[in-house]
Scaffold this active site. Structure first.
Site, PDB file in Angstrom:
ATOM      1  N   LYS A  22      70.670  45.973  33.545  1.00  0.00           N
ATOM      2  CA  LYS A  22      70.742  46.234  34.971  1.00  0.00           C
ATOM      3  C   LYS A  22      69.554  47.096  35.455  1.00  0.00           C
ATOM      4  CE  LYS A  22      74.587  43.992  35.913  1.00  0.00           C
ATOM      5  NZ  LYS A  22      75.234  43.417  34.746  1.00  0.00           N
TER       6      LYS A  22
HETATM    7  C1  LIG Z   1      76.890  43.162  34.864  1.00  0.00           C
HETATM    8  C2  LIG Z   1      77.881  42.753  35.869  1.00  0.00           C
HETATM    9  C3  LIG Z   1      79.206  43.200  35.841  1.00  0.00           C
HETATM   10  C4  LIG Z   1      79.791  44.005  34.728  1.00  0.00           C
HETATM   11  O1  LIG Z   1      79.056  45.027  34.256  1.00  0.00           O
HETATM   12  P1  LIG Z   1      79.148  45.513  32.720  1.00  0.00           P
HETATM   13  O2  LIG Z   1      78.586  46.899  32.813  1.00  0.00           O
HETATM   14  O3  LIG Z   1      78.278  44.597  31.915  1.00  0.00           O
HETATM   15  O4  LIG Z   1      80.561  45.496  32.325  1.00  0.00           O
HETATM   16  C5  LIG Z   1      80.050  42.831  36.870  1.00  0.00           C
HETATM   17  N1  LIG Z   1      79.623  42.035  37.867  1.00  0.00           N
HETATM   18  C6  LIG Z   1      78.377  41.561  37.914  1.00  0.00           C
HETATM   19  C7  LIG Z   1      77.961  40.702  39.057  1.00  0.00           C
HETATM   20  C8  LIG Z   1      77.472  41.875  36.910  1.00  0.00           C
HETATM   21  O5  LIG Z   1      76.246  41.366  36.934  1.00  0.00           O
END
Ligand SMILES: *Cc1c(COP(=O)(O)O)cnc(C)c1O
Length: 396
Positions: free
Chosen positions: A186
């Site tokens: 992210k």
């Molecule tokens: C990455 C993501 C999540 C979940 O995040 P994690 O930290 O990997 O559990 C939820 N929604 C979207 C759209 C994402 O890209």
């Protein structure tokens, strides 16, 4: 795109602070932690960056969504409207509170189509959960108006869009609550981590307790805390929060790089008349982690993505992706779970065994997204843009 691309001395310093004390737990141990409270510090940094009063860190974006849904009182029998293009965590979090995901088409914003949302509302609908995909926003004015009209909750899955804004306000802070992810890929990363943000103090207190076994955090020590309700362990660790603290200080730099590179890419692709771009409800607020564009036909998009990859470029063709678009979510469509759903939920999911999404398909099958790396210099970005134009022209 991901913060791990610009990772170094700052992160090491923050993590070292925690290693020095040996206190990896975010609560308690007031004496031995010698004033080091990385999770608390990161929560304050997020609140101040996004201009929102309350931030609760969690162990992931998935648990942030789950925590927010539970704190909003969403449970068995409630329907949550979510888009066909997202990440599987969106429906996972809905299942984990026992609620029913209702999948709705996306439009050329690559996010929820407000008209399709309105058409999907039933007496059981409780939440509209837009997902701000690939760094940019859903049409929040339209979705908010629908929520107000039907007295529904707006929960923003902003996991992919930390740092984006909509009409000057941080994405994630516009609905009743917003969720972010700080997983490894992210915009900023904690390695693993997430956050719920809200303007609602009561909701925040519920998130705070729910993500730590229901602790009210009011005791003189953990043993003296009361448990006004049940919760889970969705805590972030001090080590993870420490990484995020170094990363959030670099956010503005990340966003500046992304916006510069994205403009270079977009200007280059704009010279190809067959290409149209993802529609952004507020282009100025785009965090610019990806450039999304469309080709006139599926065959051309598939060929262009392949040509880009052959030229050493990154191209995501989401239509074929197993975890971002409903077309290949066989486990979801078949309700393949390790345990049994509540009877009503299993019935509600039957529809997905046969349901088709031709409107979403028509959009996603023509769409390519190219990620924006933080590691490229402007010169490198220009060279990549030229290669991209050549690769796409070669298939048109
Ligand atoms: C990455 C993501 C999540 C979940 O995040 P994690 O930290 O990997 O559990 C939820 N929604 C979207 C759209 C994402 O890209």
């Amino acid at each position: 795109m991901p913060g791990f691309e610009l990772f170094g001395a700052e992160e090491k310093k923050e993590v070292n602070d925690v290693l020095e004390t040996g206190i990896y737990m975010r609560y308690g141990f007031d004496g031995p932690r010698k004033g080091i409270w990385k999770a608390k510090e990161l929560e304050q940094a997020i609140s101040s960056k996004l201009n929102v009063p309350y931030t609760q860190l969690t162990s992931s974006g998935t648990t942030a969504l789950t925590t927010a849904l539970a704190a909003l009182g969403v449970g068995a029998g409630d329907e949550v409207i979510m888009p066909t293009f997202t990440f599987v965590a969106s429906f996972e979090s809905i299942f984990s509170v026992g609620a029913t995901p209702v999948l709705v088409d996306v439009d050329d914003t690559l996010t929820l189509d407000p008209r399709a949302v309105e058409a999907a509302i039933t007496p059981r609908t409780k939440v509209i959960m837009p997902v701000h995909m690939c760094g940019a926003m859903a049409d929040l004015d339209a979705l908010k108006a629908i929520c107000d009209k039907h007295s529904l909750i707006l929960l923003e899955d902003a996991c992919q869009s930390f740092g984006a804004t909509y009409k000057g306000q941080a994405i994630g802070t516009i609905g009743h609550a917003g969720a972010f992810s700080f997983d490894f890929v992210k915009t900023i990363t904690c390695a693993e981590g997430g956050a719920v943000v809200t303007h609602d103090k009561d909701l925040y207190i519920k998130c705070d307790g729910y993500s730590d076994h229901g602790h009210d955090h009011l005791g003189v020590d953990r043993g003296a805390d009361q448990h006004p309700f049940m919760g889970y362990n969705f805590r972030i660790s001090e080590l993870h929060a420490a990484v995020g603290l170094a990363q959030i200080r670099k956010l503005d730099k990340f966003l500046a790089i992304q916006r510069t590179t994205k403009k270079i890419f977009k200007d280059a692709l704009a010279t190809i008349p067959a290409i149209s771009f993802r529609r952004l409800p507020d282009a100025e607020g785009d965090s610019a982690t990806f450039l999304g564009f469309f080709l006139p036909e599926e065959g051309q998009a598939r060929a262009a993505a392949a040509a880009m990859k052959a030229a050493g470029l990154a191209a995501f063709y989401w239509y074929d992706n197993n975890w971002h678009y409903i077309r290949n979510w066989d486990h979801f469509k078949q309700s393949t779970s390790l345990n049994r759903f509540a009877p009503g939920l299993a019935q509600a999911l039957e529809v997905y065994k046969i349901k088709q999404f031709p409107v979403s398909d028509a959009i996603m099958s023509r769409c390519i997204s190219t990620p924006i790396s933080l590691a490229w210099s402007e010169q490198e970005a220009k060279e990549r843009a030229d290669k991209m134009v050549q690769a796409i022209k070669s298939v048109l």
